[in-house]
Scaffold this active site. Structure first.
Site, PDB file in Angstrom:
ATOM      1  N   GLU A   1      27.378  47.827  33.128  1.00 16.32           N
ATOM      2  CA  GLU A   1      26.031  47.294  32.858  1.00 16.32           C
ATOM      3  C   GLU A   1      24.955  47.935  33.752  1.00 16.32           C
ATOM      4  O   GLU A   1      23.825  48.132  33.301  1.00 16.32           O
ATOM      5  CB  GLU A   1      26.004  45.769  33.024  1.00 16.32           C
ATOM      6  CG  GLU A   1      26.541  45.287  34.342  1.00 16.32           C
ATOM      7  CD  GLU A   1      25.891  43.996  34.827  1.00 16.32           C
ATOM      8  OE1 GLU A   1      26.461  43.361  35.716  1.00 16.32           O
ATOM      9  OE2 GLU A   1      24.803  43.629  34.352  1.00 16.32           O
TER      10      GLU A   1
ATOM     11  N   THR B   1      34.530  49.685  32.347  1.00 12.73           N
ATOM     12  CA  THR B   1      34.631  48.727  33.447  1.00 12.73           C
ATOM     13  C   THR B   1      35.911  47.932  33.306  1.00 12.73           C
ATOM     14  O   THR B   1      36.285  47.538  32.184  1.00 12.73           O
ATOM     15  CB  THR B   1      33.453  47.735  33.548  1.00 12.73           C
ATOM     16  OG1 THR B   1      33.833  46.666  34.428  1.00 12.73           O
ATOM     17  CG2 THR B   1      33.034  47.117  32.231  1.00 12.73           C
TER      18      THR B   1
ATOM     19  N   ASP C   1      36.066  45.076  34.256  1.00 18.35           N
ATOM     20  CA  ASP C   1      35.627  43.682  34.075  1.00 18.35           C
ATOM     21  C   ASP C   1      35.514  43.269  32.600  1.00 18.35           C
ATOM     22  O   ASP C   1      35.454  42.078  32.304  1.00 18.35           O
ATOM     23  CB  ASP C   1      34.266  43.456  34.748  1.00 18.35           C
ATOM     24  CG  ASP C   1      34.270  43.834  36.210  1.00 18.35           C
ATOM     25  OD1 ASP C   1      35.347  43.787  36.829  1.00 18.35           O
ATOM     26  OD2 ASP C   1      33.200  44.198  36.735  1.00 18.35           O
TER      27      ASP C   1
ATOM     28  N   ARG D   1      56.621  27.598  46.943  1.00 19.95           N
ATOM     29  CA  ARG D   1      55.232  27.691  47.412  1.00 19.95           C
ATOM     30  C   ARG D   1      54.229  27.667  46.264  1.00 19.95           C
ATOM     31  O   ARG D   1      54.561  28.015  45.123  1.00 19.95           O
ATOM     32  CB  ARG D   1      55.026  29.024  48.146  1.00 19.95           C
ATOM     33  CG  ARG D   1      55.589  29.034  49.532  1.00 19.95           C
ATOM     34  CD  ARG D   1      55.497  30.420  50.128  1.00 19.95           C
ATOM     35  NE  ARG D   1      55.898  30.389  51.526  1.00 19.95           N
ATOM     36  CZ  ARG D   1      56.282  31.454  52.213  1.00 19.95           C
ATOM     37  NH1 ARG D   1      56.316  32.644  51.643  1.00 19.95           N
ATOM     38  NH2 ARG D   1      56.609  31.346  53.482  1.00 19.95           N
TER      39      ARG D   1
ATOM     40  N   GLY E   1      36.643  41.023  38.546  1.00 18.01           N
ATOM     41  CA  GLY E   1      36.032  40.683  37.259  1.00 18.01           C
ATOM     42  C   GLY E   1      34.566  40.328  37.352  1.00 18.01           C
ATOM     43  O   GLY E   1      33.908  40.054  36.363  1.00 18.01           O
ATOM     44  N   ARG E   2      34.076  40.278  38.590  1.00 22.64           N
ATOM     45  CA  ARG E   2      32.676  39.933  38.848  1.00 22.64           C
ATOM     46  C   ARG E   2      32.314  38.588  38.227  1.00 22.64           C
ATOM     47  O   ARG E   2      33.027  37.632  38.437  1.00 22.64           O
ATOM     48  CB  ARG E   2      31.776  41.040  38.311  1.00 22.64           C
ATOM     49  CG  ARG E   2      30.606  41.261  39.209  1.00 22.64           C
ATOM     50  CD  ARG E   2      29.804  42.419  38.768  1.00 22.64           C
ATOM     51  NE  ARG E   2      29.705  43.406  39.815  1.00 22.64           N
ATOM     52  CZ  ARG E   2      29.113  44.564  39.672  1.00 22.64           C
ATOM     53  NH1 ARG E   2      28.618  44.904  38.504  1.00 22.64           N
ATOM     54  NH2 ARG E   2      29.022  45.386  40.681  1.00 22.64           N
TER      55      ARG E   2
ATOM     56  N   GLU F   1      37.341  36.342  41.343  1.00 22.93           N
ATOM     57  CA  GLU F   1      36.517  36.498  42.553  1.00 22.93           C
ATOM     58  C   GLU F   1      35.105  35.914  42.409  1.00 22.93           C
ATOM     59  O   GLU F   1      34.459  35.573  43.402  1.00 22.93           O
ATOM     60  CB  GLU F   1      36.391  37.982  42.894  1.00 22.93           C
ATOM     61  CG  GLU F   1      35.691  38.778  41.775  1.00 22.93           C
ATOM     62  CD  GLU F   1      35.420  40.230  42.082  1.00 22.93           C
ATOM     63  OE1 GLU F   1      35.810  40.701  43.157  1.00 22.93           O
ATOM     64  OE2 GLU F   1      34.812  40.897  41.222  1.00 22.93           O
TER      65      GLU F   1
ATOM     66  N   ARG G   1      50.242  30.310  49.835  1.00 18.90           N
ATOM     67  CA  ARG G   1      49.937  31.678  50.264  1.00 18.90           C
ATOM     68  C   ARG G   1      48.931  32.298  49.294  1.00 18.90           C
ATOM     69  O   ARG G   1      48.891  31.933  48.106  1.00 18.90           O
ATOM     70  CB  ARG G   1      51.190  32.547  50.269  1.00 18.90           C
ATOM     71  CG  ARG G   1      52.222  32.139  51.303  1.00 18.90           C
ATOM     72  CD  ARG G   1      51.766  32.517  52.712  1.00 18.90           C
ATOM     73  NE  ARG G   1      52.830  32.310  53.679  1.00 18.90           N
ATOM     74  CZ  ARG G   1      53.065  31.176  54.337  1.00 18.90           C
ATOM     75  NH1 ARG G   1      52.299  30.115  54.093  1.00 18.90           N
ATOM     76  NH2 ARG G   1      54.032  31.086  55.209  1.00 18.90           N
TER      77      ARG G   1
ATOM     78  N   HIS H   1      41.352  46.422  45.131  1.00 22.64           N
ATOM     79  CA  HIS H   1      41.132  47.695  44.435  1.00 22.64           C
ATOM     80  C   HIS H   1      42.388  48.297  43.821  1.00 22.64           C
ATOM     81  O   HIS H   1      42.280  49.275  43.076  1.00 22.64           O
ATOM     82  CB  HIS H   1      40.441  48.681  45.375  1.00 22.64           C
ATOM     83  CG  HIS H   1      39.025  48.283  45.658  1.00 22.64           C
ATOM     84  ND1 HIS H   1      38.712  47.335  46.600  1.00 22.64           N
ATOM     85  CD2 HIS H   1      37.860  48.653  45.077  1.00 22.64           C
ATOM     86  CE1 HIS H   1      37.401  47.154  46.610  1.00 22.64           C
ATOM     87  NE2 HIS H   1      36.861  47.938  45.696  1.00 22.64           N
TER      88      HIS H   1
HETATM   89  O1  F6P Z   1      32.869  46.214  38.474  1.00 24.48           O
HETATM   90  C1  F6P Z   1      34.139  46.562  38.890  1.00 24.48           C
HETATM   91  C2  F6P Z   1      34.482  45.877  40.186  1.00 24.48           C
HETATM   92  O2  F6P Z   1      35.806  46.242  40.540  1.00 24.48           O
HETATM   93  C3  F6P Z   1      34.316  44.351  40.185  1.00 24.48           C
HETATM   94  O3  F6P Z   1      35.386  43.699  39.542  1.00 24.48           O
HETATM   95  C4  F6P Z   1      34.198  44.073  41.651  1.00 24.48           C
HETATM   96  O4  F6P Z   1      33.457  42.887  41.898  1.00 24.48           O
HETATM   97  C5  F6P Z   1      33.436  45.258  42.156  1.00 24.48           C
HETATM   98  O5  F6P Z   1      33.622  46.297  41.220  1.00 24.48           O
HETATM   99  C6  F6P Z   1      33.881  45.728  43.509  1.00 24.48           C
HETATM  100  O6  F6P Z   1      33.038  46.734  43.913  1.00 24.48           O
HETATM  101  P1  F6P Z   1      33.306  47.749  45.095  1.00 24.48           P
HETATM  102  O7  F6P Z   1      34.302  48.747  44.631  1.00 24.48           O
HETATM  103  O8  F6P Z   1      31.975  48.354  45.364  1.00 24.48           O
HETATM  104  O9  F6P Z   1      33.854  46.951  46.245  1.00 24.48           O
END
Ligand code: F6P
Length: 343
Positions: free
Chosen positions: A104, A127, A129, A164, A172-173, A224, A267, A273
């Site tokens: 986006e 993406t 996401d 546990r 996923g933003r 997240e 846990r 990444h």
């Molecule tokens: O947009 C892809 C993404 O991996 C999101 O899921 C995540 O919030 C963001 O990028 C993380 O960004 P960066 O790589 O800058 O830490």
């Protein structure tokens, strides 16, 4: 007459970017057109950094993760004179068109440059996401879901051995697509996404219900981007104004809450990444390849301001403006599929 196409990849990298680059280069070369890499996203146009990109450079890159031409989260609209520099570099390098591969943010810039300055640009949606409107799926998403699903499977066996609760935080933003898809595929017992308010009482009740029917372990997937009751965000944002979500640590906070409420040992795993790295799945390679061919075709037809998109099983084009107007979030019926298996 031979023309020159610039190609850039912007925003967070994802598996399949190289497959798009390869497809654009190969299709353009077949038409006798040249391609040029714009290095590191919009930063490459701001700073005038380019490299030649022909069939030799793209040979062997189809299965490779990341992007061979680099990426960044540079927003020319946030830099002093940034947009003017982009337009000047485009002219100086004698580009005839630009293929912008991004999410986006990157495509939002492409859309503005097209509408405000008539920049001859076409977009390709990438993406992990999967949050771009105008396309059913973005490439990168399938790979991320496969990685998360495998991780959840692995976490299952250790959760079961130790009795546990395991919290798994995924990316996923502001959209819960990765959480919902990998949670369904991995058989998660609770899935929390940004589209729905998190209610700790409900999470506790689901876990207790499960334990009540003899299950001594639970898997909770949290996206997240979830807002947790009673927590405040740190104000850190990127050049596009997005919060740095990973730094909020929602998984850790949720784990603490579950443990203190239930007394069950808990846990937390933050997949981070790993979800974006490595080789794309076959599905993502194919989608990325089809998108790349569509982008090359749009350029050759002079249909600028458009983006390649998947509708059903067809690759079509939609306007960049439409594609970037709003985020595609998880609808209620998708969440209901996941919820059937909670507790
Ligand atoms: O947009 C892809 C993404 O991996 C999101 O899921 C995540 O919030 C963001 O990028 C993380 O960004 P960066 O790589 O800058 O830490």
């Amino acid at each position: 007459m031979a023309k020159t196409i610039g190609i850039l990849t912007g925003g967070g990298d994802c598996p399949g970017l190289n497959a798009v680059i390869r497809a654009v280069v190969r299709a353009s070369d077949a038409q006798g057109w040249d391609c040029v890499a714009v290095l590191e996203g919009w930063r490459g146009l701001v700073e005038g950094r380019f490299e030649d990109l022909g069939p030799k450079e793209v040979s062997g890159i189809l299965p490779r993760g990341g992007t061979i031409i680099g990426t960044s989260r540079t927003n020319p609209y946030k830099l002093d004179g940034g947009v003017e520099k982009v337009l000047q570099s485009f002219k100086d390098r004698e580009l005839d068109a630009l293929v912008a591969i991004g999410g986006e943010d990157t495509l939002g810039v492409a859309s503005k440059l097209f509408s405000e300055f008539d920049l001859p640009v076409v977009g390709v949606p990438k993406t992990i996401d999967n949050d771009l409107s105008g396309t059913d799926y973005t490439f990168g998403f399938d790979t991320a879901v496969a990685i998360c699903t495998e991780a959840i499977d692995r976490i299952h066996t250790t959760a079961e051995s130790h009795n546990r609760v395991m919290v798994v935080e995924v990316m996923g933003r502001h959209a819960g697509w990765i959480a919902v898809h990998s949670g369904i595929a991995g058989g998660a017992d609770v899935i929390l996404i940004p589209e729905r308010p998190v209610v700790f009482d409900e999470v506790e009740a689901e876990i207790r219900r499960r334990h009540g029917r003899g299950k001594n372990f639970s898997i909770v997937v949290i996206s997240e981007g979830c807002e947790l009751p009673g927590t405040e965000d740190k104000g850190e944002v990127d050049q596009f104004g997005h919060k740095l979500l990973a730094k909020r640590g929602v998984g850790e906070q949720l784990g603490d809450e579950i443990e203190s409420r239930t007394g069950f040992e808990t846990r937390v795993t933050v997949l981070g990444h790993v979800q974006r790295g490595g080789s794309p799945t076959a599905r993502d390679r194919i989608l990325a390849t089809r998108f790349g061919l569509k982008a090359a075709d749009l350029v050759q037809q002079g249909q600028f301001g458009q983006m390649a998109a998947l509708r059903g099983d067809d690759v079509v084009s939609v306007s960049l403006q439409e594609a970037t107007a709003e985020l595609k979030t998880v609808p209620a019926d998708w969440y209901d599929v996941a919820r059937t298996f909670f507790g």
